[in-house]
Design a protein around this motif. Structure first.
Motif, mmCIF file in Angstrom:
data_model
loop_
_atom_site.group_PDB
_atom_site.id
_atom_site.type_symbol
_atom_site.label_atom_id
_atom_site.label_comp_id
_atom_site.label_asym_id
_atom_site.label_seq_id
_atom_site.Cartn_x
_atom_site.Cartn_y
_atom_site.Cartn_z
ATOM 1 N N ASP A 20 39.362 65.097 46.902
ATOM 2 C CA ASP A 20 38.105 64.000 46.796
ATOM 3 C C ASP A 20 37.812 64.268 45.125
ATOM 4 O O ASP A 20 37.352 63.287 44.556
ATOM 5 C CB ASP A 20 36.854 64.366 47.642
ATOM 6 C CG ASP A 20 35.823 63.439 47.420
ATOM 7 O OD1 ASP A 20 36.138 62.209 47.626
ATOM 8 O OD2 ASP A 20 34.721 63.667 47.250
ATOM 9 N N LEU A 21 37.771 65.640 44.906
ATOM 10 C CA LEU A 21 37.274 65.980 43.411
ATOM 11 C C LEU A 21 38.160 65.912 42.339
ATOM 12 O O LEU A 21 37.738 66.075 41.212
ATOM 13 C CB LEU A 21 36.493 67.325 43.574
ATOM 14 C CG LEU A 21 35.347 67.341 44.575
ATOM 15 C CD1 LEU A 21 34.375 68.678 44.574
ATOM 16 C CD2 LEU A 21 33.929 66.392 44.229
ATOM 17 N N GLY A 22 39.444 65.549 42.799
ATOM 18 C CA GLY A 22 40.353 65.759 41.612
ATOM 19 C C GLY A 22 40.959 67.150 41.307
ATOM 20 O O GLY A 22 41.491 67.149 40.143
ATOM 21 N N ALA A 68 40.614 60.113 50.578
ATOM 22 C CA ALA A 68 41.583 60.101 49.578
ATOM 23 C C ALA A 68 43.047 59.874 49.798
ATOM 24 O O ALA A 68 43.924 59.129 49.241
ATOM 25 C CB ALA A 68 41.409 61.333 48.588
ATOM 26 N N THR A 102 45.768 51.815 43.070
ATOM 27 C CA THR A 102 45.831 53.245 43.484
ATOM 28 C C THR A 102 47.394 53.362 43.761
ATOM 29 O O THR A 102 48.405 52.538 43.862
ATOM 30 C CB THR A 102 45.195 53.122 44.782
ATOM 31 O OG1 THR A 102 43.682 52.778 44.605
ATOM 32 C CG2 THR A 102 45.463 54.273 45.714
ATOM 33 N N ASP A 113 43.568 58.386 34.819
ATOM 34 C CA ASP A 113 42.919 58.054 36.141
ATOM 35 C C ASP A 113 41.564 57.633 35.715
ATOM 36 O O ASP A 113 40.627 58.331 35.081
ATOM 37 C CB ASP A 113 43.070 59.085 37.075
ATOM 38 C CG ASP A 113 44.107 59.602 37.426
ATOM 39 O OD1 ASP A 113 45.150 58.956 37.379
ATOM 40 O OD2 ASP A 113 44.602 60.783 37.918
ATOM 41 N N GLN A 139 37.667 57.559 36.603
ATOM 42 C CA GLN A 139 36.724 58.442 36.725
ATOM 43 C C GLN A 139 35.647 57.916 37.991
ATOM 44 O O GLN A 139 34.791 57.446 37.769
ATOM 45 C CB GLN A 139 35.678 58.841 35.676
ATOM 46 C CG GLN A 139 36.636 59.487 34.590
ATOM 47 C CD GLN A 139 37.495 60.851 34.989
ATOM 48 O OE1 GLN A 139 36.517 61.563 35.699
ATOM 49 N NE2 GLN A 139 38.798 60.669 34.869
ATOM 50 N N LEU A 140 36.278 58.201 39.266
ATOM 51 C CA LEU A 140 35.747 57.893 40.300
ATOM 52 C C LEU A 140 34.563 58.725 41.010
ATOM 53 O O LEU A 140 34.446 59.927 40.503
ATOM 54 C CB LEU A 140 36.657 57.501 41.760
ATOM 55 C CG LEU A 140 37.960 56.490 41.138
ATOM 56 C CD1 LEU A 140 38.591 56.527 42.385
ATOM 57 C CD2 LEU A 140 37.374 55.223 40.779
ATOM 58 N N GLN A 184 39.554 61.464 43.534
ATOM 59 C CA GLN A 184 40.062 61.436 42.247
ATOM 60 C C GLN A 184 41.612 61.862 42.368
ATOM 61 O O GLN A 184 42.174 61.387 41.601
ATOM 62 C CB GLN A 184 39.124 62.558 41.742
ATOM 63 C CG GLN A 184 38.138 62.213 41.020
ATOM 64 C CD GLN A 184 38.379 61.225 39.817
ATOM 65 O OE1 GLN A 184 37.580 60.120 39.804
ATOM 66 N NE2 GLN A 184 39.179 61.405 39.043
ATOM 67 N N SER A 185 42.233 62.278 43.415
ATOM 68 C CA SER A 185 43.486 62.851 43.478
ATOM 69 C C SER A 185 44.510 61.508 44.124
ATOM 70 O O SER A 185 45.181 61.836 45.095
ATOM 71 C CB SER A 185 43.698 63.855 44.145
ATOM 72 O OG SER A 185 43.065 65.140 43.798
ATOM 73 N N THR A 229 44.592 56.586 40.696
ATOM 74 C CA THR A 229 44.103 55.253 40.651
ATOM 75 C C THR A 229 43.701 55.123 39.387
ATOM 76 O O THR A 229 42.985 55.905 38.580
ATOM 77 C CB THR A 229 42.714 55.273 41.195
ATOM 78 O OG1 THR A 229 42.847 55.191 42.825
ATOM 79 C CG2 THR A 229 42.183 53.751 41.442
#
Length: 356
Positions: A18-20, A68, A144, A182, A184-185, A189-190, A193
């Protein structure tokens, strides 16, 4: 039922995905290793049989651990579905094995096209014919599964000189095709996208998925939206599972809304799978739009109920990180194209047309 190794990996990495903080390259490889990409695809084409409803359940199972990862799964599986619907058998035979094995990432760049189909926006990639194919110019703003090690993206293309829009598969290594960093959502993040810029990208006729976008898009829309619904289903089920763990600790007052939400959710799931199996959504897309809206709302309601069941613990980092992730995930579900606002506008337009 997911492969236990995949379930364990998703649970261990959900926050990092989720956080990359997790290498996005791993996601597709893990999904392929667990064989989930093959569900709902005929054995003769490299699949494990089953129907599209089984594929929706697989997406839901992944989403119950990580939205994700499910988002990547949806993109890959939707692109595979485009190939299965394409009359270009040579392209299908060339790409499908690598897509099923996870060697190649398939990106469903048709969000703009689905808006185009409903009259919401114009197509954003233009084609100029040349010997053996086309030169492409334009931009895809949000795609994505654009894995940096190799991808192919589907896009709806408008002719610069007029004519029916068409659907192309565009390989990622072509000259003039530029992938952004990528996006910056807020989460997810992984998921690889990013945006794509096309400047004089030369694509040959052998990459044609369908010559008529207005015929192809309605045919693949049930799979596009149905698989997308799997994300909401999995998230809602996981949140309700979390609610259930609290019902015996002074939160029994929530049992009735819990049971109501769970029953309503599974009724929607049954309607979705039955409609996909019967092919009803091909002629009745509004029914699918309503289910997509209802399932997104079910996910939001389930996460809200999880908050009530968890109480103050949900705001303690030590206990609440999973809840915080699901809260962010529930905020994403309504805005995936076509968003709930777009679907409601389309339903309103259809109602006006019917009344006229």
């Amino acid at each position: 039922m997911l492969d236990p190794a995949l379930s364990q990996w998703l649970d261990a990495e959900a926050q990092a995905l989720d956080l990359g903080h997790c290498d996005p390259q791993q996601v597709l490889a893990r999904l392929a290793e667990a064989q989930v990409l093959r569900i709902g695809i005929p054995a003769g084409q490299g699949g494990s049989d089953g129907d599209l409803g089984a594929a929706v359940e697989a997406v839901a199972a992944v989403a119950s651990h990580s939205l994700a990862a499910a988002f990547v799964f949806w993109g890959q599986r939707a692109f595979i579905e485009y190939l299965l619907h394409s009359p270009n058998t040579a392209l299908r035979e060339r790409l499908l094995p690598d897509l099923l094995s996870g060697e190649l990432a398939g990106a469903t760049g048709l969000s703009n096209a689905m808006k185009f189909l409903s009259g919401i926006e114009a197509l954003q990639v233009l084609a100029l014919p040349q010997a053996g194919g086309w030169y492409l110019n334009g931009r895809l703003h949000w795609v994505t599964n654009l894995r940096k090690s190799g991808f192919v993206v589907a896009a709806a293309i408008e002719h610069e000189q007029g004519g029916a829009p068409f659907i192309l598969a565009i390989p990622g290594a072509l000259a003039g095709l530029q992938r952004s960093e990528d996006l910056q959502l807020m989460g997810l993040q992984s998921s690889n996208t990013a945006a794509l810029e096309l400047q004089q990208v030369e694509v040959g006729h052998d990459w044609l998925l369908h010559e008529d976008a207005k015929a192809f898009l309605p045919a693949v829309r049930p799979a596009f939206l149905g698989l997308q619904c799997g994300m909401a289903i999995g998230l809602a089920r996981r949140a309700l599972d979390e609610v259930q763990t609290h019902l015996h600790s002074g939160r029994s007052i929530l049992r009735e809304p819990f049971e109501e939400q769970r029953q309503q959710l599974e009724e929607h799931v049954d309607q979705l799978k039955r409609g996909l199996l019967e092919g009803r959504f091909l002629s009745q897309p509004a029914a699918l739009f309503r289910l997509r809206i209802a399932l997104a709302e079910a996910a939001a309601n389930a996460v809200q109920l999880e908050l009530q069941a968890s109480g103050g613990k949900a705001y303690l980092s030590e206990y609440g990180s999973g809840f915080a992730r699901r809260w962010r995930e529930s905020a994403f579900v309504p805005i995936v194209t076509p968003s709930l606002v777009q679907l409601r506008a389309e339903l309103q337009r259809q109602a006006r047309d019917a009344a006229a």
